[in-house]
Design an enzyme around this catalytic site. Structure first.
Site, PDB file in Angstrom:
ATOM      1  N   GLU A 104       0.779  -1.117   0.143  1.00 33.21           N
ATOM      2  CA  GLU A 104       0.201   0.035   0.026  1.00 33.21           C
ATOM      3  C   GLU A 104       1.070   1.358   0.124  1.00 33.21           C
ATOM      4  OE1 GLU A 104      -2.099   0.851   3.740  1.00 33.21           O
ATOM      5  OE2 GLU A 104      -1.513  -1.058   4.325  1.00 33.21           O
ATOM      6  N   CYS A 113      -3.400  -3.519   4.428  1.00 31.04           N
ATOM      7  CA  CYS A 113      -2.373  -4.974   4.761  1.00 31.04           C
ATOM      8  C   CYS A 113      -2.599  -6.152   4.437  1.00 31.04           C
ATOM      9  CB  CYS A 113      -2.342  -4.853   6.386  1.00 31.04           C
ATOM     10  SG  CYS A 113      -1.954  -3.300   7.004  1.00 31.04           S
ATOM     11  N   HIS A 124      -2.086 -10.615  11.650  1.00 30.95           N
ATOM     12  CA  HIS A 124      -1.534  -9.363  11.327  1.00 30.95           C
ATOM     13  C   HIS A 124      -1.206  -8.586  12.557  1.00 30.95           C
ATOM     14  CE1 HIS A 124      -1.225  -5.451   9.590  1.00 30.95           C
ATOM     15  NE2 HIS A 124      -2.369  -5.049  10.041  1.00 30.95           N
TER      16      HIS A 124
END
Ligand code: HMG
Length: 374
Positions: A89, A121, A246
């Site tokens: 990103e 993400c 994550h």
């Protein structure tokens, strides 16, 4: 027109390369600069160090170096790489994919499908899934894929997200499952939300902090519910050697585990033990790196795979704002035990320069000047 038979091939991660940038700073040193108690960043958010990029060093350098390391470790014939997908990103151009910069650095051209994947993400996971599904479908005709997840995560100076920032890259060659096999079945969940986003032309993300925490927890709850299905949660999760998430900041992961435990009606001690035994140990490298967006989950997975015996399984929960999430399961291959890619982290962390608050402020000022003159 030639016709060919597409045959599914054994698929998984054949090698891993990681790269952290050459600068870092402890969040405890950032706190006084922002008038905060260091314990808020270290205990409240669970953060350790932020990886930072020096001027002139960015997402292209991170991605290319991680890719070089993964290819070297793979040792296969580069002519066999038929797909290059980069999840990021940290856009460097609105049209040209980051994969083109990586391909230039690596000298990859020709019969290669090369592209960038963006979904906050979650982009690195999507790139990996696409590469794996390309091989599993038979369309790859036994060619290999190179997948890279790379980001530089920077918040505006003084933003509450600043202590969580970081940078890093993970590259994976998708080929024979020497390091890990990827289960073809995975569990996705998405909802359109504005929890974290970066409008075109803006340098820093806008964040609705409380909403982002809520979305992440809800995504985890739904993905784990789907994984367990009608089974016994204890039995399903017990057979996993590690559960990776994550990691925007480690406390977020703890909050998500809390939610998953509540979903399964676990007592507080059971939740605590689950976090301590299966989840917390996977975040050692994340604490040295900060949130590297697309790379964050794969830094945790790389850490967890290292040392696993062939056949041991782990789960990986991917979350990207906006939002999309997916829970994958992987099975360690014969090369997981040696965990050779740990040397990448050891080398980068021991060789990097640590900034004090004054040097960090100078770095951020220089970056602001660069943005103004761009
Ligand atoms: P904040 O609002 O400044 O922090 O920033 P806070 O006031 O909520 O405090 C944080 C914790 O520190 C709290 O603990 C406090 O009690 C504690 P909790 O109650 O939550 O357990 N605390 C202290 N502890 C010890 N000693 C003290 C002390 N003071 C307070 N003295 C916020 C927090 C998350 C909003 C901020 O860091 C932020 O905006 N982060 C960015 C957004 C984010 O990471 N969201 C996570 C989910 S979204 C996601 O993962 C996607 C993402 O990676 C992007 C993408 O997909 O591309 C971000």
């Amino acid at each position: 027109m030639s016709t060919s038979t597409a045959a599914a091939c054994p698929t998984g991660i054949a090698s891993i390369g990681l790269h952290f940038p050459p600068l870092a700073m402890s969040v405890a040193d950032l706190a006084p600069l922002r008038g905060e108690d260091p314990a808020k960043y270290t205990n409240g958010l669970g953060c350790g160090e932020m990886s930072l990029c020096a001027p002139g060093y960015g997402v292209v350098e991170l991605a290319a170096e991680a890719a070089r390391r993964a290819i070297r470790r793979w040792g296969g014939d580069r002519e066999r790489i038929g797909l290059l997908a980069v999840g990021t990103e940290t856009g460097v151009d609105m049209s040209r994919p980051l994969s083109a910069w990586v391909a230039e650095r690596l000298g990859l051209a020709g019969a290669v499908r090369s592209y960038e994947v963006k979904h906050a993400c979650y982009g690195g996971t999507l790139a990996l899934r696409q590469a794996a599904e390309w091989r599993m479908s038979g369309a790859a005709q036994d060619r290999a894929a190179l997948v890279v997840a790379a980001d530089v995560a920077l918040y505006e100076p003084g933003d509450p997200g600043e202590p969580t920032q970081g940078a890093g890259a993970v590259a994976m060659v998708v080929d024979e499952p020497e390091v890990a096999a990827i289960d073809p079945v995975s569990y996705a969940w998405s909802e359109p939300q504005f929890d974290f986003w970066r409008p075109v032309g803006e340098s820093y993300p806008r964040v609705d902090g409380p909403l982002s925490l809520d979305c992440y927890r809800r995504a985890a709850e739904n993905c784990f519910r789907a994984l367990v299905g009608n089974g016994d949660p204890e039995a399903v999760l017990r057979e996993l050697a590690a559960i990776c998430f994550h990691v925007p900041f480690p406390k977020m992961v703890k909050k998500a585990v809390q939610r998953v435990g509540e979903l399964f009606h676990w007592e507080a001690e059971r939740i605590e033990a689950f976090f301590r035994d299966k989840v917390d140990p996977t975040m050692v490298w994340n604490r040295l790196c900060g949130n590297a967006y697309t790379a964050s989950l794969w830094i945790s997975v790389a850490n967890a795979l290292k040392g696993l015996a062939h056949g041991q399984r782990l789960a990986a929960f991917s979350y990207g704002s906006g939002f999309g999430a997916e829970l994958l399961t992987l099975e360690a291959g014969p090369k997981a035990a040696a965990g050779e890619w740990a040397e990448d982290v050891e080398r980068d962390v021991s060789g990097r320069r640590r900034l004090n608050a004054r040097r960090y402020s100078l770095l951020r000022d220089r970056e602001a000047d660069k943005r103004l003159s761009a």
